[in-house]
Every structure is written in C-alpha cells, then in structure tokens.
Design an enzyme around this catalytic site. Structure first.
Site, PDB file in Angstrom:
ATOM      1  CG  ASN A 173      -4.905  -3.432  11.965  1.00  0.00           C
ATOM      2  OD1 ASN A 173      -6.072  -3.646  11.639  1.00  0.00           O
ATOM      3  ND2 ASN A 173      -4.289  -2.309  11.662  1.00  0.00           N
ATOM      4  CG  HIS A 229      -2.799   0.240   1.936  1.00  0.00           C
ATOM      5  ND1 HIS A 229      -2.483  -1.100   1.814  1.00  0.00           N
ATOM      6  CD2 HIS A 229      -3.712   0.305   2.929  1.00  0.00           C
ATOM      7  CE1 HIS A 229      -3.175  -1.800   2.679  1.00  0.00           C
ATOM      8  NE2 HIS A 229      -3.925  -0.980   3.372  1.00  0.00           N
ATOM      9  CD  GLU A 251      -4.796  -1.912  -0.678  1.00  0.00           C
ATOM     10  OE1 GLU A 251      -5.346  -2.506   0.282  1.00  0.00           O
ATOM     11  OE2 GLU A 251      -4.729  -0.678  -0.761  1.00  0.00           O
ATOM     12  CB  SER A 282      -8.143  -2.439   5.294  1.00  0.00           C
ATOM     13  OG  SER A 282      -7.831  -1.069   5.094  1.00  0.00           O
ATOM     14  CG  ASP A 293      -0.720  -3.627   0.233  1.00  0.00           C
ATOM     15  OD1 ASP A 293      -1.163  -4.414   1.085  1.00  0.00           O
ATOM     16  OD2 ASP A 293      -0.302  -2.498   0.520  1.00  0.00           O
ATOM     17  CG  HIS A 338      -5.633  -5.175   5.585  1.00  0.00           C
ATOM     18  ND1 HIS A 338      -5.857  -4.881   6.910  1.00  0.00           N
ATOM     19  CD2 HIS A 338      -5.238  -4.012   5.001  1.00  0.00           C
ATOM     20  CE1 HIS A 338      -5.615  -3.601   7.127  1.00  0.00           C
ATOM     21  NE2 HIS A 338      -5.240  -3.058   5.993  1.00  0.00           N
ATOM     22  CE  LYS A 360      -2.933  -3.549   8.826  1.00  0.00           C
ATOM     23  NZ  LYS A 360      -1.730  -2.698   8.834  1.00  0.00           N
TER      24      LYS A 360
END
Length: 408
Positions: A54, A142, A185, A189, A214, A217, A247
């Site tokens: 990540n 998540h 999100e 991911s 969120d 990523h 990440k």
C-alpha cells in the site's frame, strides 16, 4: 470447555477452506523499494519484488520523509509520552494536522493511530453528538466504518453499493427532521471502483444530510495536490474526510479533516482518540513531510508515473486475456475465484519468480471472488512489470486454469 480444542477447530476451518493466512517475512531495502529480502521457510533469504504493498508512491523510502524523521528522532526521542490530552501533543502533531487541514481545505484535522481507529472512533461518536442520527452506509464500506456504525447504538441504513436510487429511497423513507449522515468511500480497494461523490453530495443537500468520505485509497494519489478524488472532481461539499498516513503517504496513522467545531467535538467525546497514546513525533514528522512533498509538482510527477505504470500493466494483462478488473483506478485486481488456486498462484509467484502478491480471500472479499491485487507504483520498472506479466502467463497456463471460466 476444552479451549485448545475450540481454537484448533477455528484454525482448522480456515485451513480446510483454503483461506488460512500466512505471513510472509520480508525486509524492505531502504532506497531500493519495491525490492525486499524474503526469509524463506528454509531460513535462506531471497530478493523479491513487492507487488501488493500500500506504499503506493514509494514515499516510505523517500529521502524527504527519512530526513524529517531522523531530525525528529534526534530532537525528541522515540515515543510521544502520553495521550494527546496528557503530554502527548507536540509541535510535530500540530504541524501534521495543519498540513492535513490545508490539504483538504478544511478548518481543522485530527490525527489518530490509524485510519481504522479514525473511522471507528468518529462514526461511533457522531450519534452522541447528534441524538437520533441515522447513518446511511454503502454496502462495501471498509470494515472500520461498519464497526463504528455498528457500535454507535444509533440507527443505520445500508444502501446497495453505489446505488443512488436505493440511497434516495432510504433517505426519503425516514423522518425529514432526523439528523442524517451518508458514509461512503472514494475508491473501493478490492475492485478499484469509484464512489459517485458529487451525486451523493447532491442527495445529501436535498435531504439535509452530512457527508462522510473515506479517501484512504485516494489521498496522495489523486487531485492536483494529492488530496484525493474529491479534489480531483472539484467537490467541496464533504463535511468529514477520513484518510490514512500509511498508504500513499508511506508512513503510519490516520485522521479526519472537517470544520473546527466538528473536530473539536470528536476529539472531546471519542474514546478511541481520548484514551490512545498519540503517534510518536518521529512518525508525525515523516507524515507531515510526505504530505507537503506530495502537494508539489514533484508529487504530481509521481502520481502521473504511477498511473502510467498501472495503465501499462492493465494493457499487458488485457493482451494476455487475463481476467483483471478495471474501473480506471490505480488498483489492479486479477480475478481467480477460488481460494486454493489463489493461494497456489501466490505461492508459486513468490517461490519461483520472486514476485510477492498476497492472496485476497474471504472475508475481505465475497466467496467466489478471490483475487490477486496488484498495486503498481512509480518505482516499479518496466523490466519488473515485464517479469510480472511473464510469470503470470507461465503460471496461468501451467495450472491449467480455464480463463474463460475464471472471467465468468
């Protein structure tokens, strides 16, 4: 009760289903990422290339980050010495939060020990601040978001993944006067698909809801300064951002960014923040340096190179007819669809070709959608991409896996 027997049964179930998780013992090489040394089961070491990390931009090895961490270590020592409320707030934490609020264009930010904790602590606290709050959560959010929403004791609604019509239906069915929050999100991911950020903001405006995005990523990876997908889209209607420092920023920790009042309330009421030792100053210093660097044109060069490498890898996999998932993001999932095959491919890639990619099995993804998830970075060379593709082609044929079957 025979406790050992119960533990044996629980572990054996994972072995029987082919989804027992094995830790791969690696040592990253400073300045040589994505190279690392793998300690094999026989005790020997082997150089490998990490393809599932990540650390999306290689910032965990960047000289700017390491220099900042060395300076902070020499100045302050190892740990922070306490919670943020009791001697654990330093100039490094304040500097980091200033970088984060500037990144997202918010009044304030709050740093947590991880993005998981930030999600859990914030989402479990919000109904205490807004009695009667209803949280609308995307079905593929998540685990940390799900856990925070589950624990908060308030009402929740789960809308089908990225299904705006279903979200509208749920919002319209509830009391217009009830406080509401939509949690979703920017990039999911496991498939690498995007959330419909602006469309959800439209619904939030229409129904008087707060928005919780969120960007774990996406931060560092998208937008002119690396603030995430909302920045890339020019979307300014997000009330609370969640992000990670572990990440694309290459260090450790998590955060929220929001209005000063929102951050003040969360820091004052969230047990997950109040009772946790703060990040070591050395970590905060490294994260702040990474964020500041990725806001620059040099940071944009890394983002551009990463996207180029992702496109190259996808084009090569497409040419071979391999069943990868492409939603246009930097994440490249290769669908296998069987936990045993997935683990076998992962093992052979590592042992025979020095390619490290961890199998992704249930419960991280639904049964039957097991995959290998590749994360090409700007520091993966064309030669390493070519080696990965050749290894996959060789193993796919050798295992006699039916490609058409897997694609279905």
């Amino acid at each position: 009760m025979n406790y050992d027997h119960a533990l044996d049964q629980a572990i054996n179930r994972l072995h029987d289903e082919g989804r027992y998780r094995v830790f791969v013992d690696i040592e990253r090489e400073k300045g040589a990422f994505p190279k690392a040394q793998w300690t094999r089961p026989d005790g020997e070491t082997q150089e490998i290339t990490i393809w599932c990390g990540n650390d999306y931009l290689g910032m965990g090895q960047h000289p700017v980050v390491l220099e900042a961490m060395h300076e902070a270590l020499d100045a302050t020592g190892a740990g922070s010495g306490g919670t943020r409320n009791i001697s654990g707030t330093t100039v490094y934490h304040k500097r980091l939060e200033a970088e984060l609020s500037d990144l997202h264009g918010t009044q304030a930010a709050l740093v947590f020990s991880s993005a998981y904790t930030a999600n859990d602590a914030t989402l479990s606290t919000l109904p205490k601040l807004f009695p009667g709050m209803i949280i609308y959560s995307d079905a593929l959010n998540h685990a940390s978001m799900i856990e925070g929403i589950r624990r908060n004791g308030g009402q929740k609604r789960i809308f089908r993944h990225n299904d705006l019509a279903h979200l509208r239906e749920l919002l319209a069915a509830d009391d217009p006067a009830a406080p509401k929050l939509i949690a979703f999100e920017s990039i999911y991911s496991m498939d690498g698909d995007f959330g419909p950020i602006s469309e959800i903001c439209d619904l939030a405006e229409e129904f008087g809801a707060l928005t919780y995005l969120d960007e774990v990523h996406a931060v560092g990876m998208y937008g002119a300064r690396g603030a995430g997908l909302a920045e890339k889209l020019g979307e300014t209607r997000i009330d609370i951002f969640n992000g990670t420092l572990g990440k694309a920023f290459g260090v450790f920790g998590g955060y929220i960014a929001a209005s000063a009042k929102m951050v003040d309330a969360v820091r004052s009421y969230a047990p997950g923040f109040i009772f946790t030792t703060s990040l070591p100053p050395v970590v905060a210093a490294g994260a702040a340096a990474s964020i500041a660097f990725l806001k620059t044109t040099e940071g944009q060069k890394l983002r551009n190179m990463q996207q180029d490498h992702a496109r190259i890898l996808k084009a090569r996999l497409h040419a071979m007819g391999l069943p990868f998932i492409d939603h246009g993001s930097h994440i490249v999932p290769l669908h296998v669809g069987n936990p045993v095959h997935c683990k076998a491919l992962s093992d052979m890639l590592l042992q025979e070709f020095g390619v490290y990619v961890q199998p992704i099995n249930f419960p991280t993804v639904p049964r039957g959608t097991e995959r290998l998830r590749f994360t090409p970075s700007p520091v993966h060379t064309p030669k390493e991409i070519d080696g990965l593709v050749r290894a996959l082609d060789s193993l796919w044929a050798r295992c006699e896996l039916n490609r058409a079957e897997l694609a279905g």
